[in-house]
Design a protein around this motif. Structure first.
Motif, short mmCIF file in Angstrom:
data_model
loop_
_atom_site.label_atom_id
_atom_site.label_comp_id
_atom_site.label_asym_id
_atom_site.label_seq_id
_atom_site.Cartn_x
_atom_site.Cartn_y
_atom_site.Cartn_z
N VAL A 9 44.52 46.88 32.74
CA VAL A 9 43.37 47.91 32.91
C VAL A 9 43.24 49.06 32.00
O VAL A 9 43.94 49.68 31.62
CB VAL A 9 43.82 48.38 34.37
CG1 VAL A 9 42.79 49.38 34.74
CG2 VAL A 9 43.90 47.29 35.49
N HIS A 33 40.69 44.14 32.61
CA HIS A 33 39.88 44.77 33.45
C HIS A 33 39.61 46.26 33.30
O HIS A 33 40.37 46.82 33.08
CB HIS A 33 40.60 44.65 34.92
CG HIS A 33 40.92 43.17 35.38
ND1 HIS A 33 40.05 42.28 36.07
CD2 HIS A 33 42.22 42.59 35.22
CE1 HIS A 33 40.69 41.33 35.82
NE2 HIS A 33 41.92 41.45 35.72
N LYS A 44 41.49 49.74 40.57
CA LYS A 44 41.82 48.60 39.69
C LYS A 44 43.25 48.23 39.54
O LYS A 44 43.87 47.35 39.42
CB LYS A 44 40.74 48.36 38.59
CG LYS A 44 39.42 48.42 38.93
CD LYS A 44 38.63 47.67 37.65
CE LYS A 44 37.22 47.51 37.93
NZ LYS A 44 36.41 46.68 36.97
N TYR A 48 44.91 44.80 40.71
CA TYR A 48 45.18 43.87 39.76
C TYR A 48 46.72 44.16 39.21
O TYR A 48 47.23 43.04 38.56
CB TYR A 48 44.30 43.87 38.54
CG TYR A 48 42.77 43.54 38.72
CD1 TYR A 48 42.56 42.20 39.01
CD2 TYR A 48 41.91 44.22 38.74
CE1 TYR A 48 41.27 41.85 39.27
CE2 TYR A 48 40.48 44.17 39.01
CZ TYR A 48 40.42 42.70 39.25
OH TYR A 48 38.87 42.54 39.43
#
Length: 296
Positions: A9, A33, A44, A48
């Motif tokens: 991320v 991401h 996020k 994730y």
């Protein structure tokens, strides 16, 4: 590490730097991401569950320090802070917020990849529920909730549910779980009430388990394993980067200050007074070593 584990991320408000980070990490095999602010970035990470997170410090909304603290409340992702703020206080605040590494902008992509590779060579924390997931499978042999509540247990259909008609008193469990801190357990290193199990990454002080970050545990494990041999700050900094005893690697003043910050946080969590250390002794101008045994 499998391809499935390589998730990253990127939390960065500058679109150009964000795209650069995406390119660098995707070249390294990561699925990326991205988020342009701290709040979206934290969500996020929660969604994730990345192996790696890069985090800018100066962002709209919550800054990188606050985002790091929120991420550390539920995730053990490897966390790298990237920022143009290079004052010593900023580095210390980043590390104290839970960052594993702190890199100044502008950064060199090759250096970033090297630092990431070094972190990934370090063992991750043992699963300890840090992500707060419910419904995780129970260990083999563990009692199920139904069994604990007196419910039906597979394979026990012939047993009577009525205590009055049971053929005899319920026998004790076939096996009793022995606490990990029982004296004489193999694998544990002990010194003056401090116990460390390197493989399970557990730390116990006077019978109470202590929760440490990855870097804090690694430093403690290195020092307690070395006993009275002094470990320099440069040596410890290299070990944290996965390059122990490789003298060709440069160790900056910032790397050494990072060791000092991690040691200070470690002592605070252990409840140790640096002026009168019980476990970790500072050798001024050199580094750290384990204190002498009682009576030595």
């Amino acid at each position: 590490m499998t391809a499935r584990d390589r998730v990253a991320v990127i939390i960065e408000d500058d679109a150009d730097i964000r795209r650069l980070l995406e390119e660098v990490l995707e070249q390294g095999g990561f699925e990326t991401h991205s988020a342009g602010n701290g709040l979206d970035g934290v969500e996020k990470v929660r969604r994730y569950r990345p192996t790696l997170t890069t985090l800018d410090v100066s962002m709209p909304g919550i800054d990188g320090f606050e985002a790091a603290k929120r991420i550390r409340a539920f995730s053990d992702t490897y966390l790298i802070m990237l920022t143009a703020r290079t004052e010593e206080i900023d580095t210390l605040m980043g590390l104290e917020s839970g960052a594993d590494d702190y890199i100044a902008k502008p950064f060199r992509p090759r250096e970033l990849r090297a630092r990431i590779d070094a972190m990934l060579r370090r063992p991750r924390l043992a699963a300890s529920g840090v992500d707060g997931e419910a419904g995780a499978p129970a260990p083999a042999g563990a009692a199920t909730p139904g069994a604990a509540a007196g419910g039906a247990v597979p394979g026990a259909s012939g047993a009577s549910a009525d205590p009055a008609t049971a053929p005899g008193p319920t026998p004790p469990p076939a096996a009793v779980v022995v606490p990990a801190t029982a004296a004489g357990d193999e694998g544990w290193i002990e010194h003056r009430g401090l116990r460390v199990e390197p493989d399970m990454r557990l730390v116990v002080v006077d019978g109470e388990e202590v929760d440490l970050t990855r870097s804090e545990f690694d430093l403690l494990s290195l020092i307690i394993s070395s006993r009275r041999r002094v470990r320099s700050k440069a040596d410890l900094a290299l070990a944290l980067r996965g390059e122990s005893y490789v003298t060709s690697y440069y160790v900056s003043d910032a790397d050494k200050r990072a060791v000092e910050v991690h040691l200070a946080n470690l002592r605070r969590k252990l409840g140790e007074n640096a002026a009168q250390p019980r476990w970790i002794e500072t050798v001024r101008g050199v580094g750290y070593r384990l204190t002498a045994d009682d009576g030595a």
